[in-house]
Design a protein around this motif. Structure first.
Motif, PDB file in Angstrom:
ATOM      1  N   THR A 273      -5.577   8.188  -0.970  1.00 24.94           N
ATOM      2  CA  THR A 273      -4.502   7.275  -1.364  1.00 24.94           C
ATOM      3  C   THR A 273      -3.578   7.078  -0.166  1.00 24.94           C
ATOM      4  OG1 THR A 273      -3.136   9.100  -2.180  1.00 24.94           O
ATOM      5  CG2 THR A 273      -4.617   8.053  -3.763  1.00 24.94           C
ATOM      6  N   PRO A 274      -2.919   5.916  -0.109  1.00 21.36           N
ATOM      7  CA  PRO A 274      -2.122   5.617   1.091  1.00 21.36           C
ATOM      8  C   PRO A 274      -0.840   6.434   1.198  1.00 21.36           C
ATOM      9  CG  PRO A 274      -2.694   3.602  -0.121  1.00 21.36           C
ATOM     10  CD  PRO A 274      -3.014   4.755  -1.015  1.00 21.36           C
ATOM     11  N   THR A 275      -0.419   7.107   0.131  1.00 24.27           N
ATOM     12  CA  THR A 275       0.885   7.773   0.183  1.00 24.27           C
ATOM     13  C   THR A 275       0.809   9.290   0.037  1.00 24.27           C
ATOM     14  OG1 THR A 275       1.114   7.385  -2.197  1.00 24.27           O
ATOM     15  CG2 THR A 275       2.182   5.805  -0.721  1.00 24.27           C
ATOM     16  N   PHE A 276      -0.394   9.850  -0.005  1.00 21.93           N
ATOM     17  CA  PHE A 276      -0.478  11.301  -0.209  1.00 21.93           C
ATOM     18  C   PHE A 276      -1.530  11.905   0.735  1.00 21.93           C
ATOM     19  CE2 PHE A 276      -0.280  14.663  -3.882  1.00 21.93           C
ATOM     20  CZ  PHE A 276       0.171  15.598  -2.969  1.00 21.93           C
TER      21      PHE A 276
ATOM     22  N   GLU B  95       0.825  -1.219   0.000  1.00 21.28           N
ATOM     23  CA  GLU B  95       0.000   0.000   0.000  1.00 21.28           C
ATOM     24  C   GLU B  95       0.854   1.262   0.000  1.00 21.28           C
ATOM     25  OE1 GLU B  95      -3.439   0.687   0.287  1.00 21.28           O
ATOM     26  OE2 GLU B  95      -3.806  -1.395  -0.326  1.00 21.28           O
ATOM     27  N   THR B  96       2.004   1.185   0.656  1.00 20.15           N
ATOM     28  CA  THR B  96       2.820   2.385   0.863  1.00 20.15           C
ATOM     29  C   THR B  96       4.270   1.989   1.086  1.00 20.15           C
ATOM     30  OG1 THR B  96       3.096   4.377   2.222  1.00 20.15           O
ATOM     31  CG2 THR B  96       2.313   2.412   3.357  1.00 20.15           C
ATOM     32  N   PHE B  97       5.186   2.911   0.809  1.00 22.55           N
ATOM     33  CA  PHE B  97       6.608   2.595   0.965  1.00 22.55           C
ATOM     34  C   PHE B  97       6.977   2.277   2.415  1.00 22.55           C
ATOM     35  CE2 PHE B  97       6.457   7.033   1.860  1.00 22.55           C
ATOM     36  CZ  PHE B  97       5.796   7.623   0.794  1.00 22.55           C
TER      37      PHE B  97
END
Lengths: 272, 272, 272
Positions: free
Chosen positions: B126-129, A223-225
């Motif tokens: 979103t999981p990264t923003f 899902e994410t880094f």
């Protein structure tokens, strides 16, 4: 369309000179109540493709606006200046494809004009600074409510220059794309959508086989880094819904030597 | 608290991508009359400590505002998103310590919530923003007058993640601190306050003995770097009231090889 | 003069620290409805001459405004702080020549004051950050309509520090100038005006002989860089009306090793 409260502004002008500010000043004179949101002015000089990608990915998050974009290596030559109505907004800039992906993203061109009406320009136009002398003053007038048709001669929207869409296809359980952008963090954004990834079984939790040139790597898709250890590679769907490669706390583009335009293939990794 | 006319915005997003602009766009949609003051977006990627220092040193100069700060290497993982009321302002960002020094500077946390109310977020997250999808939309709603409690579940302010305060102590006529920040000019800002310097006799006009690692130097302590000759080292109290080292017209951090976090001791230089 | 809706802001503060934002915050407190247009904050540290050139070339494109400029290696020393009325605008900054070319461009100084009235400053003034503590608060008060005379003691405009004008002369069919600025694209802007070039027969279509140091080159003089093939050198009159050298799609300053200040001579190339 119009009037508009907001303009956005994207260029390759950089931040160390006065180019951007001169355009802001011109807008402040014509449309003193409009607000300019700077998207970025650090598009690499003349890199129309990157300008197009950044603009297209940002536009969905703005209210209806006049979007001014200038990455214009052909300034002063025969290329046209255009204003294009799309999705309740207007896009202003050179007709070199820069606006095309954003126009598509906004729903496609409804109307377009060739910027031929010099009454909306600065009184003196220089051959190398159409951003200040033509595009911004036209945009400011449009923001104030001038009709699109007042900016020049209508042109067939099918005649607008468009950039070729990036490679993106799914075949035999494999997704193929190219590197769209590399961001500040070194994250490598591919032209493979999250939904295409889903179609070939690339879902959070699996391992993906990434192939480019003569190289290949198996990378966790998450899902994410932050789901992998610092320094580890990871694939994920980014904030624009595109599959991307990152190194948690590091620079994937550098590690993988993957520049914009490089072709990449993606598939679920199978145990051998 | 609120409504607020101003938001401030600090991140490690950089200026070459569209990340900052997308957040501005989101704010423009929710709070079209609010103004965003960008603090900086050039915090080194993931450097929470520098983000915290820059935010804390800037906040005193703003009117009451919603301060949005995002340096968030743990985005999409279990770390919380928070909004914290302090000193008439509200701070919004990840609960990783980034906000903690500024909150202290503003007078301490009066109330805090875990950002759990997805009605204030973008419809798609979103999981990264989270800057674009959660923090900015929540902040924009707060700027419009939404109650802090509407953003999520109240949490005990004592449970907020705080960064350890920088080393700063006075002992035996010596002040000990660490390098807080290095600025564009290469000026080295220490965590030693002007008033602590005064307590050990370091006043404008004296010479100070600066010690770090195995090195030591005697440096004039003056009002400003312009008080010494070009190319000369000088110690002075900077615009944030912290003792700093500079080279007039040069780069002290480079000359002294003093990076953020390095420990430094300061005392009045005695003649031998 | 005043009140003013707009302020402009030019410094060498850089974008990675909080210096610019603190000044914006101060302005927001004093003049909440004023708008700041940032010209640039990437003037090389202490480079008063480049600051003066960029400011002078931008000012004509702004509405009447309070222009705040701070490139101030002498901050905290005996140099004065000044506010100068010129051409319907007011210029605020250090009296080190930084403002002088823009003031001339705006029509010359009509009135000037030494910033001695501390009632318009922040309550606490630090010796090294007059941008935040003196110049911006004074400018914000002027934007709100405070009289110029309220900012301090009137000084004779002939006593203002002025930078020497760049070399620029025409003699024996040759124009001599110096490199004014090098921009992001590597374009080399000379202090030779388009009209001086015209006087010696340098018109679009001719070839020009460019001489500097022990080098000389023959270069086509055209309307725009796009008129020559990619990678080719070209001379043209730029957006500020000054003869410039460019490489289409490349970096002329690097190719020619021509830094700011270098002397250059220009003439129509004769066939041998």
């Amino acid at each position: 369309v119009g009037p508009f409260h907001h303009l956005t502004f994207l260029t390759d002008y950089g931040l160390e000179d006065s180019f951007v500010a001169a355009c802001h000043g011109v807008c402040a004179q014509i449309a003193p109540d409009a607000r300019i949101i700077d998207i970025t002015h650090l598009i690499p000089p003349g890199d129309v493709r990157r300008g197009a990608a950044v603009l297209a990915q940002t536009v969905p998050y703005f209210p209806p606006a006049v979007h001014v974009a200038v990455v214009d290596p052909g300034v002063g030559t025969a290329r046209r200046g255009i204003a294009v109505a799309a999705g309740g907004s207007v896009f202003v800039g050179p007709d070199n494809g820069l606006l095309s992906w954003a126009v598509t993203e906004a729903g496609g061109a409804a109307q377009a004009v060739n910027l031929t009406n010099s009454e909306l320009w600065l009184s003196e136009v220089t051959p190398t600074f159409h951003g200040r002398d033509i595009f911004m003053p036209v945009a400011a007038h449009l923001a104030c409510g001038a009709a699109l048709a007042s900016a020049g001669d209508e042109i067939d929207v099918r005649d607008l220059v468009t950039l070729p869409a990036p490679v993106s296809r799914v075949r035999d359980g494999e997704a193929e794309g190219e590197v769209m952008t590399v961001d500040r963090f070194g994250n490598v954004q591919l032209s493979i959508t999250k939904s295409d990834a889903t179609r070939i079984g690339v879902l959070s939790g699996v391992s993906v086989l990434v192939r480019w040139g003569h190289r290949q790597l198996t990378v966790p898709y998450r899902e994410t880094f932050g789901a992998v250890a610092p320094g580890e590679l990871v694939a994920y769907a980014d904030g624009s819904g595109l599959v991307s490669l990152a190194v948690n706390g590091g620079d994937a583009a550098q590690r993988l030597a993957l520049p914009p335009g490089a072709h990449v293939r993606l598939a679920v990794a199978r145990r051998s």
